[in-house]
Design an enzyme around this catalytic site. Sequence first.
Site, PDB file in Angstrom:
ATOM      1  N   GLU A   1       0.876  -1.153   0.000  1.00  0.00           N
ATOM      2  CA  GLU A   1       0.000   0.000   0.000  1.00  0.00           C
ATOM      3  C   GLU A   1       0.926   1.220   0.000  1.00  0.00           C
ATOM      4  OE1 GLU A   1      -3.536   1.696   2.836  1.00  0.00           O
ATOM      5  OE2 GLU A   1      -2.749  -0.287   3.260  1.00  0.00           O
TER       6      GLU A   1
ATOM      7  N   ARG B   1       5.501 -12.982   9.719  1.00  0.00           N
ATOM      8  CA  ARG B   1       6.185 -11.749   9.374  1.00  0.00           C
ATOM      9  C   ARG B   1       7.527 -11.664  10.076  1.00  0.00           C
ATOM     10  NH1 ARG B   1       2.658  -7.491   9.302  1.00  0.00           N
ATOM     11  NH2 ARG B   1       4.220  -5.918   9.680  1.00  0.00           N
TER      12      ARG B   1
ATOM     13  N   LYS C   1       4.907   0.986  10.065  1.00  0.00           N
ATOM     14  CA  LYS C   1       5.022   2.205   9.259  1.00  0.00           C
ATOM     15  C   LYS C   1       4.616   3.421  10.078  1.00  0.00           C
ATOM     16  CE  LYS C   1       3.778   0.199   4.830  1.00  0.00           C
ATOM     17  NZ  LYS C   1       2.573   0.016   4.013  1.00  0.00           N
TER      18      LYS C   1
END
Length: 604
Positions: free
Chosen positions: A61, A296, A306
């Site tokens: 994204e 992850r 982020k």
Amino acid sequence: MTSPADKDPNKPTNFLRQIIEADLQQGTYAARHWGGSPGDAAHHAAGPADPARVRLRFPPEPNGYLHVGHAKSICLNFGLARDYGGVCHMRFDDTNPEKEEQEYVDSIRESVQWLGYGWTANGTEHLYYASNYFDFMYRAAEYLVEAGHAYVDEQSADDMRANRGDFNTPGKNSPFRDRTPAENLARLRAMKNGELPDGAAVLRAKIDMASPNINLRDPALYRIRRATHHNTGDAWCIYPMYTFAHPIEDALEQITHSICTLEFEDQRPFYDWLLERLAEGKLLAAPPPRQYEFARLNLTYVITSKRKLKQLVDEGHVSGWDDPRMPTIAGLRRRGYTPEAIQLFAERTGASKAGGWIDYSNLDIALRDDLDEKAPRAMAVLDPVKLVITNWDDVMGEGKLDACSAPKHPHHADWGQRHFQIGREVWIERTDYEETPPKGFFRLFPPRQGVDGQMLPGNKVRLKYGHVIECTGANKDADGNVTEVLATIVPDTKSGTPGADSVKVKGVITWVGAADAVPAEIRLYDRLFAVPQPGTGDADFLTELNPNSLKVVTGYVETSLADAKAEDRFQFERHGYFVADRKDQAAGKPVFNRVAGMKDSWGK
Ligand code: ATP
Ligand code: MG
């Protein structure tokens, strides 16, 4: 394209490789066609057999800079495509109108390419924007409504939440659930045409409000949101939910293996449900993509959120997204990590279903493994004190400089030699002199009294690639700080000459000649956070910052580095791996960043 990991004898296999190998063997995707661009079932059916044996994608994204966790995902997806005769698509998942920015799109493209990957294959550039699929997504929504698989729900947000139930309680059907397809279609079109205010209705899949998997309790597919989208402007006032959009994006692009992180495991049943319904309606080509989840990457001493990384930048805790202490790909690059080291790191940490923390030292180990063979050597003094060879003029001749040389790399004779000069004064490390040497100290110390009272001479060491010297003492300032170390040269002991072995010494020290040394700013970076798992406890992650993560010193580097170019990497003998700073070196200022030390000092 080959990666360093291909030559790595320890290249681990992983469950994703096994799945792809089994699919290739069974020909699961062998009959697929490819219409030359993303599209629906008819578009692909009209194309030739797909030249790509598998298709993967990396779908960020564009709402921030990529970090080391994304690097792992990039290496995994592009690496699997490369290894199995496939293609990996670069896809910007820009279906959310609110947060995307061109700056992020540009930095993401640059990061993926810098890591060594590209998206052009078989003459086609596989660079896609999910927002280009809005028309198809809406068509899919109308199809689901017409087929009785979706309905427009006009409950209030509170009622919807209350009626969803929880882990122990099944949900309750919405009073709008049994509207006819025709009624639902009219309401969906009213949503699309802007006849309803934001939040007044959502389109929901009609699955099962009692499902033990809450994600199957009639998940939302579309919401009303009047927002200007960077690509489609004001064309839409309804936007698809991520869980609806993502499977469709994969299917339009003929992705075979859709790899994501474990948080999406509970979404997989909906992913499959949706693609099966759209295949039944002949909207999307079969067989559908399959989703696979891996754990992850969590790296110790590093934050990979982020939002928190943005906070570090916005509040000035670091100099920017590319601060060399940042775990962003831009930061890792400026720090001096190589794409090959990051690829090695990603391969070695594998892909697994089990989460956990990877020790940061693994990244430095990969860096050393990559740079040991590739980085030219150089001498540098980071904490300089002057060494004066008091008998130089008598032995060597007044004002004389003596030429020394050293191999650029110990294993690559063909790289040639580096050249520098020794003279009466050289720079040495302050820590290479001890007035009262501790046991086992073999470097410079002055004459001292032995146990039975006689004077013992000062210690002899070799100036690496130069001569043997004998320490005679030091000058100090009024506060007792050493200002100059004093020594005498032992004649005829220069490295590479017949007399070199005439005197045995236990210590060898690095140095640079005062006559030709280049002064340089040297930035000694340490971990950005002081705790191994920052941001995971009760404490505010900002209180876990390491106050000593950057130490700037003025040192000297050997003359061969005078024309180092931005991003040239070196091993400074004894000190570790350094890179000429991307920005400052390019601006003509000699600045070297420490990437990693010679040995692991993490966790100690
Ligand atoms: P963040 O939570 O930092 O915002 P994200 O997962 O929302 O990250 P995306 O832009 O959606 O970021 O991620 C693009 C791809 O990178 C996804 O496929 C995602 O699974 C993967 N990814 C993100 N973070 C990690 C990580 N720490 N380890 C492995 N893969 C990751
Ligand atoms: Mg995300």
